[in-house]
Structure formats: C-alpha cells, structure tokens
Design a protein around this motif. Sequence first.
Motif, PDB file in Angstrom:
ATOM      1  N   ARG A  43       0.814  -9.768  12.293  1.00 20.19           N
ATOM      2  CA  ARG A  43       0.703  -8.960  13.509  1.00 20.19           C
ATOM      3  C   ARG A  43       0.406  -9.845  14.718  1.00 20.19           C
ATOM      4  NH1 ARG A  43       0.906  -3.051  12.685  1.00 20.19           N
ATOM      5  NH2 ARG A  43       1.250  -2.877  10.428  1.00 20.19           N
ATOM      6  N   THR A  68       2.961  -7.513   7.642  1.00 16.81           N
ATOM      7  CA  THR A  68       1.662  -8.144   7.371  1.00 16.81           C
ATOM      8  C   THR A  68       1.223  -9.104   8.467  1.00 16.81           C
ATOM      9  OG1 THR A  68       2.759  -9.877   6.087  1.00 16.81           O
ATOM     10  CG2 THR A  68       1.964  -7.933   4.883  1.00 16.81           C
ATOM     11  N   GLU A  80       6.666  -4.842  15.075  1.00 20.51           N
ATOM     12  CA  GLU A  80       5.702  -3.929  15.679  1.00 20.51           C
ATOM     13  C   GLU A  80       6.354  -3.037  16.727  1.00 20.51           C
ATOM     14  OE1 GLU A  80       1.589  -6.193  16.130  1.00 20.51           O
ATOM     15  OE2 GLU A  80       3.286  -7.574  16.338  1.00 20.51           O
ATOM     16  N   ARG A  84       3.410  -1.212   5.686  1.00 22.53           N
ATOM     17  CA  ARG A  84       2.542  -2.112   4.921  1.00 22.53           C
ATOM     18  C   ARG A  84       3.135  -3.506   4.775  1.00 22.53           C
ATOM     19  NH1 ARG A  84       0.801   1.261   1.565  1.00 22.53           N
ATOM     20  NH2 ARG A  84      -0.122  -0.066  -0.037  1.00 22.53           N
ATOM     21  N   TRP A 101      -3.559  -6.980   6.716  1.00 21.67           N
ATOM     22  CA  TRP A 101      -2.730  -7.406   7.842  1.00 21.67           C
ATOM     23  C   TRP A 101      -3.419  -8.582   8.538  1.00 21.67           C
ATOM     24  CZ3 TRP A 101      -2.071  -1.764  10.027  1.00 21.67           C
ATOM     25  CH2 TRP A 101      -1.104  -1.089   9.249  1.00 21.67           C
TER      26      TRP A 101
END
Length: 678
Positions: free
Chosen positions: A607, A605, A507, A602, A675
């Motif tokens: 998070r 996945t 992230e 994508r 996600w």
Amino acid sequence: MKYIFLWITGILTLSTGSNTIAQSRQTMAFNDDWQFRKTAGNDTSWHLVHLPHTWNNIDMQTTKDFYQGEGVYRKQLPPNPTWKHKRIFLRFEGAGSVAQVFLNGQMIGSHKGAYGAFACELTHSLKDSAVNELLVKTNNTARPDVIPINHNLFGVYGGLYRPVSLIVTAPLSFAVNDYAAPGVFIRQQNVSAASADITVTAKVDNKYPHSRQAILQTALCDADGNIVKTVDSSIQILPQGMQVFHQQFQLNTPHLWNGLKDPYLYKVIVRILEHGQVIDEVLRPLGIRHFEIIPGKGLFLNRQQLPLKGVCRHQDWWESGSALTNEQHAADLNIIREMGANAVRLAHYQQSEYLYSKADSIGLVIWAEIPFVNAVSGQETDNAKQQLTELIRQNYHHPSIYVWGLHNEVYDRNPGGFVNTLTAALHNLAKSEDPDRYTVSVNGYGKMERFENRNADIQGMNRYYGWYEGKTTDLEQWITGLKSNFPEYNVILSEYGAEGNIFQQTETPPATFNPVNGQYFPEQLETRFHETQWGILAKHPYLLGSYLWNMFDFAVPLWNRGGIPARNLKGLVTFDRKVKKDAFYWYKANWSDTPVLYISDRRLTQRTAPQTDITVYSNIGQPHLTINGRRITDFKQGTTAVHYIFTQASLRKGQNKVQVKVIHNGKEYTDNVIWTLQ
C-alpha cells in the motif's frame, strides 16, 4: 449423492433378485491404450494416449498460433467369440470438431460438431478371427458449415476429449444410433404434489429377419431402490425400421424434485423381455418437477418462485483443455454450489453427460444450449438442427434442465434474415422434440426491438455496462425501461461481468480502460463492478434471473488482453481453480446460507495510501474491525445488507494487521490480512 448411492444399491438388488436376467447389453469403457498423432506440424509420430485427450491443452491456452487441423487415433480391437450374433457399437461422447471412424479400412461413421455424442455400428465390419484395426480421424479446423464457425469467443479443442464406450446388444434392443440417445424417453405432465402423469417412450430396433413378440416392462424405483410401480405391455417388433412404443401411468403423491432443497430422484428401469429373459435394459433418472414462467413474476419450480442466481461455465481447465475427468467436472459444480448459485448456464455448447447427471443430484437448475454463436456464415442450418436434436434427445431425461438455448449473439440486418429464420426453425424443432421445456435465444444488444429477438419463449440479453459500454450503474435504467415497456415479456440477463487479473492490484482502479486491447485489468475493477451490479439486480424481480459471466477464467486463443494472452479473465475463479477472487466471496456472502466473513482487496498487500477504505463482506452481522488492535467503527452500508465499507481507516508505516470478527450463534468468526504501507 445420497440418492445416487441408494439408487445403485437398489438396482443391484432388483437385478440380482431375479433368475431371469440375461446379460445382453454390455457397456464398457474404451479409453485406454490409444495411439495418436497429428498429420501436420513438427511432430507427426505416434504417441500412446488415454482418453479423454486433446492436442490443444497447452497451445490453445497460451497463443493464437495453436494447432488447428487433423489428429488421428488408432486402436486394436481383438476378436471376441462372445460377440457372435450380437450388435457392436462405439459411442463417442465428444470429438472436436468433426470426426470420421474407420474399421479395417472401411468408413463406418462420421460426425460434425464437437459437443454432441455419436454412435457408429461396428457389427458388419468386424473380423471374427483376426485383430481389428480401428482408426478415428478428428479435425478442429473452423469451417462455415459446423457451429461454432470460428474460434473467436472460445477455442474448439481438438481430439477425442470425452470418453468412448463399447456397447454390445442383442439384435433386438433399444435404439443405440438414434442420435446416440438412450432409446428411452420419459415425459412428465400435469405434475403436482397430488399426482403426475408419466409417459415412457421406447425406440426399439429389431435386426432379426422376422418380427418378434416381447414384453416391454417399465419399473419405477424410489431413491431406496424399492419398486413403486411396474407396467408391462405386450409388443410386436417388426423387422423393418425402428419401432416406437409408449406406456403411460399415473403416480400418486410423487416425491418432487425440488432443486437444491430436495433433489429427489426416482429411477426408471425399462426392459425388453422374451420368454422371461431380459434382452435389453435401459436405466434413466426421473426427477418429477414442474417448471413454469409467469411473466413479470419469474420462474416457478413446483409452484414456488425460484429466483435464478446463475453463473455461466465453460468446460476447460488450465493445462487440461476440455479433456476433463469426472472429478474435474464435479469440482467445478462443487465450487459453484459453495458460492450459493442455484442455476448454471452451460455455455455455449453441450457439455459432459456426467455434468448434467451431477447437476440432477445436486439440484442445480440448468440452461443447456448449442454453439450457434458469435458469427454467421449462412451454411450452418443443417448442423445447427443436428446439434439441437442431439442436445435434446441425449439429455431429455435430466430434471435439472429447464430451457434449451438456440443462439447467442448472432445478428441480422433485416427482419426476414438468416438468423431470424433459423432461430424460428430451431424453436419449432425444440418444441417438436420436447414440448414441455422452454427455449431461449440471446442478444448482445439491450433492445427488445432487434430483428433477431422474440423467436423463443425467453429473451436473453447480455449486458456489460461499465465494461464494454456506459457506466456500471446504467444497468438500473435498462431494467426499469424493459419493465415499463415490456411488462409481459420473459426476459433474462444472460451475461454480465468484468475482467480481473489477480496479479494486478491497485488502490485506485482506472476510470477508463480499453476492454478489448487493454493490458491492465486489476482485480479491483471486477470486484467493484460486481458489488454495484448485484446490488441492482437483487432489487429487480422483473427479470427471470441473471447469469454472471463467468464462473471460471477460460481460454480464448485469439485474445490478448488483461496482461495474460489467450485468456478471458471474467471468471470469479482462476483458470487453474486455485484462487477464488474477491468477487467470488461477494456472491457467496449474498447467495449462500454458509456463514461468510471476508476482507476484500486482500491481495493488495503493498500500500501507498495511509488512508484507505476497507471493504468487508459479512452475512452474519456487523463486523468488528481492528487495525493493529485498534478498533475502527466508522462504516457505511454498501449495495446490499452484507456489504460493509469502513471509511478512511488509517494505516501505519510497515506491516498492518487488519482483522474482522463477528460472534454469530455463539461462535466466533474471524478473518485477517497483512498489508504493508510503504
């Protein structure tokens, strides 16, 4: 493909429509039932193989401890009574990287260089009444007199990794052993929509003891197989040395080869006839087109500007190495075409003959080059000239090629150094062989003042801002500086890119990393890099074009970075061609006319942040974004018109369905991902 099919049909009609055709030249695949062994290592026993074949399809792709040495191939050739009074050749399309060919214990040919074709004549060493023993020694050990002189930037796969052909001709024939070129060259000049001047040059060998009288006939066929024009010339072929003959004609209102818009191909059939019999025949494609560079404005095809949206391509696949089938080559070009690219730099060496022909029929614009790359020994002059001659003569007829590449990232310490001198000589050689195409040399520094520069028509520069140096946005200042200081120069961005490992996701992309020895190159590094840099490049027509590095991940056996040994991860598609990375869809949305709606990141996945930016690529209008059915409306425009960034979107604990939707021309397009917020 339409043009290829119709042309084949037309030629068959032309050939069988005459009773005077003699089947003199035969070209047969010679790829099955070879035996192979290494001459060193743990296994030196013979193994049955079929060509194309390389012994490095595994080890060179996984470790620096790959087999670099000699491999031997052998095959039996039975006697053939129909070959009496014929000339017999073997044509090797590629052998890595030096080869020696023996027939019945006698050496009949040798070759230095992994990428060009070469031919050997068997005629005088063949046995008429016994089985012939053919032996081919190949060796991919790096050596200072054969380019490339090392395996540092890419591995040179060993073996007979391209097809081999057996060619049978009459004693009077078009030259087979002129650098393994086809013996027929078609030059086009003064090309316009109104007319084109065509010159056919034929190189003819006469191995009879006396001179021969013959007819040199050229037939130009359109894409439907119809004969458009025929030229006949009476020629006398002396028995001493290769003879060269020319024919000239003008074609009025030609159907132009116009790249991806209309890759129209004529075909030229050139024949030698004696007493009405066809003694030899060579068929060549003819795409009539006009390339022109106007400094500061770009490349023009048929007097229409053609901004180059380019990619670079290495020829290896995971677990196949460089021993690729035509289907694999075609798959690569189809992926490139799907993304919307219109230009390909075939780096850093001559590639498959099928590939150039396929590019002709698709309409891609090709940069072809030799592997004078990465390092200099001072001993490679002869081999560099040989490989450039092979590249040009063997591929002269391809309309897709607009430029010959002379070197990549080789350097001097003074203005009169080895690289400077050799590059100037290569430029002169290229102009002698082919006066009508451009030349290019490539520097890894961003300064025009470098000693090695300005020895070719085009100056390429590889720039990796944000990866090996500086910030990603520094590309903008570099381009504007060149435009200000060198407004009349022909400059191309020959490489730019970043690495991305699809098995590493984050992230928060790292702000700093080691691009040479680092082991963590998450895919987001590559994605954000290309989002920024294409946004800059799209605004700068000063450059002739740009070539992203690279279309596919590829093997670099001496590297260990990015979490995968022996791999360069700068590709937009994985080494096995199974996964198109996010950056692929970024360019597809920007370059292609095909509708694209794509949620980036994508594969991230899992998070941890409840607030996140969501990046969407859409070339069909503003996307409608929902998370778990709840619409998200806040977005900002990114670096281009297809770039949508939905800011600070909220995720809930557990699974989240993220969906985008656009209605375009009455059709609904959607994309969605799942996600999980931990």
